[in-house]
Design an enzyme around this catalytic site. Structure first.
Site, PDB file in Angstrom:
ATOM      1  CG  ASP A 187      33.755  43.536  40.961  1.00 42.07           C
ATOM      2  OD1 ASP A 187      34.096  42.344  40.915  1.00 42.07           O
ATOM      3  OD2 ASP A 187      33.750  44.291  39.972  1.00 42.07           O
ATOM      4  CG  MET A 200      35.989  44.666  46.364  1.00 43.41           C
ATOM      5  SD  MET A 200      37.014  45.920  45.591  1.00 43.41           S
ATOM      6  CE  MET A 200      36.813  45.478  43.862  1.00 43.41           C
ATOM      7  CG  MET A 230      37.292  40.081  44.954  1.00 39.79           C
ATOM      8  SD  MET A 230      37.426  41.510  43.857  1.00 39.79           S
ATOM      9  CE  MET A 230      35.685  41.839  43.609  1.00 39.79           C
ATOM     10  CG  HIS A 259      34.349  38.702  41.804  1.00 37.64           C
ATOM     11  ND1 HIS A 259      35.249  39.448  41.068  1.00 37.64           N
ATOM     12  CD2 HIS A 259      35.102  37.812  42.506  1.00 37.64           C
ATOM     13  CE1 HIS A 259      36.478  39.037  41.317  1.00 37.64           C
ATOM     14  NE2 HIS A 259      36.420  38.054  42.205  1.00 37.64           N
ATOM     15  CG  MET A 266      40.894  37.405  39.862  1.00 33.50           C
ATOM     16  SD  MET A 266      39.361  38.319  39.564  1.00 33.50           S
ATOM     17  CE  MET A 266      39.952  40.015  39.512  1.00 33.50           C
ATOM     18  CB  SER A 304      32.586  45.340  36.746  1.00 35.29           C
ATOM     19  OG  SER A 304      32.747  45.808  38.072  1.00 35.29           O
ATOM     20  CG  HIS A 328      31.313  41.097  37.535  1.00 38.70           C
ATOM     21  ND1 HIS A 328      31.529  39.739  37.645  1.00 38.70           N
ATOM     22  CD2 HIS A 328      32.336  41.688  38.189  1.00 38.70           C
ATOM     23  CE1 HIS A 328      32.644  39.519  38.334  1.00 38.70           C
ATOM     24  NE2 HIS A 328      33.155  40.690  38.692  1.00 38.70           N
ATOM     25  N   GLY A 349      40.811  44.382  33.225  1.00 36.55           N
ATOM     26  CA  GLY A 349      41.506  44.915  32.054  1.00 36.55           C
ATOM     27  C   GLY A 349      41.015  44.386  30.718  1.00 36.55           C
ATOM     28  CG  ASP A 392      36.792  40.420  37.191  1.00 37.04           C
ATOM     29  OD1 ASP A 392      36.820  41.548  36.668  1.00 37.04           O
ATOM     30  OD2 ASP A 392      36.287  40.188  38.309  1.00 37.04           O
TER      31      ASP A 392
END
Ligand code: DX5
Ligand code: ZN
Length: 227
Positions: A39, A41, A72, A70, A141, A12, A37, A178, A176
């Site tokens: 992200d 947002m 969000m 991705h 997630m 990511s 990846h 941790g 996705d």
């Protein structure tokens, strides 16, 4: 993009140097990333803001593998064409983002992309049961979305349930949040094949020390493959 269930590592770029995305993307790909990846947002669906379509379009020429975007954001549908135009190969929306995820997945495929559906930690596997025919990726997630570097939330029971629901269908299970060499084997044993990792890939490295990225990616892959 042909389908297979080999382990894929998707760094990511939320954990990359924000002043140097082109070089960061080239570095992680040279060091073994399978997908990149991205992200997105919106400060509304999640409490953080990142990349609009012009930023994603600027990343595109640097990505030689797969650009995995991705979202969000909510609502989703009004932005699908913009992210298609930006060059996303895979566009993932959240099942919680609106009342019509079925329409959203149809629209993503209709715009020529692979379609992903993501589930927040509190959302049961059953929420996507009637969407799997329209999905190429199910993203589980393992943190509450919005930030990199959060602690892994154990979702192995949900992953195993999705794996059983998917059976032989060509649908990836992506994890996705941790993911690191300690958590990767757990999710792979439960049925995941695509591992997103931000901090565990970028930690300690830079475009001037790209070998650190390579070592981090290799460590996640080795742990996952041993699962
Ligand atoms: C979280 C994002 C993740 C995040 C992963 O909202 O969707 O992709 O960047 O970061 P790590 O691997 O640091 O948890
Ligand atoms: Zn993500």
């Amino acid at each position: 993009m042909s389908f297979d269930r080999s382990i894929k590592i998707a760094p990511s770029i939320l954990s990359a140097d924000f002043a140097n995305f082109g070089a960061e993307i080239r570095a992680i790909e040279a060091q073994g990333a399978d997908w990149v990846h991205v992200d997105v947002m919106d400060g509304h669906f999640v409490p953080n803001l990142t990349f609009g379509p012009p930023a994603v379009k600027a990343f595109r020429p640097h990505v030689k593998t797969v650009m995995d975007v991705h979202l969000m954001i909510a609502p989703v549908d009004a932005y699908i064409d913009a992210y298609a135009d930006a060059g996303a190969d895979i566009l993932t929306a959240h099942v919680e983002a609106g009342p019509h995820p079925h329409r959203t997945l149809q629209a993503i495929r209709g715009a020529g992309m692979k379609a992903g559906i993501a589930l927040n930690p509190g959302t049961p596997a059953q929420a996507v049961a009637h969407l799997l025919d329209l999905a190429d990726v199910v993203c589980v997630m393992t943190v509450n979305p919005g930030f990199g570097g959060q602690s892994f939330i154990d979702m192995t029971a949900k992953i195993a349930e999705l794996r059983a629901m998917i059976g032989d269908s060509p649908v990836h299970i992506q994890i996705d949040g941790g993911v690191d060499p300690v958590t990767a084997p757990k999710v792979v044993a439960a049925g995941a094949d695509v591992l997103v990792a931000g901090s565990a890939v970028f930690r300690g490295g830079s475009v001037d020390k790209p070998g650190v990225y390579g070592g981090n990616i290799a460590a996640i892959r080795a742990a996952a493959t041993a699962a």
